[in-house]
Scaffold this active site. Structure first.
Site: not given
Length: 254
Positions: A148, A161
């Site tokens: 990401s 995350y």
């Protein structure tokens, strides 16, 4: 997307393929001529997704996968061993993303941190490890890990995350060094905020930040990312390994 044959005769596994970005990867890879195996913890939905792909003329099957359970991971590898005998490509898209943000580092739940790391990092390592023997049987095995771009710009209130995706980027480079002698390429895609089920919880101001901060100022769709995965899985990318490719419309440059 239209059908083509860039991945003809390839056997490719996509994790997290029941919905969202993983589902789009499976569709794009299948339309490129590959036989695909969809693996996901959402057992009923992943079977339905495979059925939908077969309606499109894609050779698709589905199996359950829980990245927190090593026996489940081994089950996917055993399926591929029994039915295919080799694996040409693995897309590690499965991750814990929904409901893991919203609090700053001072209030973050340590148990949630451990769950995110266990699935997003350890699970990806174990999934790849389980399939290396089958990837070695391919003329040119490929692993594509989905990170990401939050790990590249340090998105706030999403620490576990972000940390997991940063670890995935680093781990992919180490994998590329170790597996290169077996002619296995390992690369990472870092998508930006993409419109799909996994990002429905993201506040509107974060969506707006991405749109206005991109060089190409619009929302990002799964189709914007899937072509990069198809390329990295193809023979065109057989000398590309250890690389990180952000696909985010120019929100972050690498």
């Amino acid at each position: 997307m239209v059908k083509h044959d860039l991945l003809a005769n390839k056997k490719i596994i996509i994790t997290g393929a029941a919905r969202g970005l993983g589902r789009d990867f499976a569709s794009a890879i299948g339309l490129a001529g590959a036989t695909v195996l969809l693996a996901d913890i959402l057992t009923d939905l992943v079977q339905k997704t495979a059925e939908d792909l077969r309606v499109q003329g894609i050779d698709a099957q589905a199996v359950p996968l829980d990245l927190a359970q090593q026996a489940s991971i081994q089950g996917v590898a055993q399926w591929a061993q029994t039915h295919w005998g080799r694996v040409d490509g693995l897309v590690n898209c499965a991750a814990l993303a929904t409901g893991v943000g919203g609090k700053d580092m001072m209030d973050y739940d340590p148990d949630l941190w451990d769950r995110v790391m266990n699935i997003n990092v350890k699970g990806t390592w174990l999934m790849t490890q389980a399939l290396v023997p089958l990837l070695k049987r391919s003329a040119a095995g490929k692993v594509v890990n989905i990170a990401s771009d939050t790990a590249l710009w340090g998105a706030p209130k999403l620490m576990a995350y972000v940390a997991s995706k940063g670890a995935l980027i680093a781990m992919s480079r180490s994998m590329a060094r170790e597996l290169g002698t077996d002619n296995i390429c390992v690369n990472t895609i870092a998508p930006g905020l993409t419109l799909c089920e996994a990002t429905e919880y993201v506040p509107q101001d974060r969506h707006d930040l991405y749109v206005t901060g991109r060089s190409i100022q619009r929302e990002q769709n799964p189709d914007d990312v899937s072509g990069t995965a198809v390329y990295l899985l193809s023979d065109l990318a057989s000398f590309v390994t250890g690389q990180l490719i952000p696909v985010n419309g120019g929100f972050v440059f690498n």
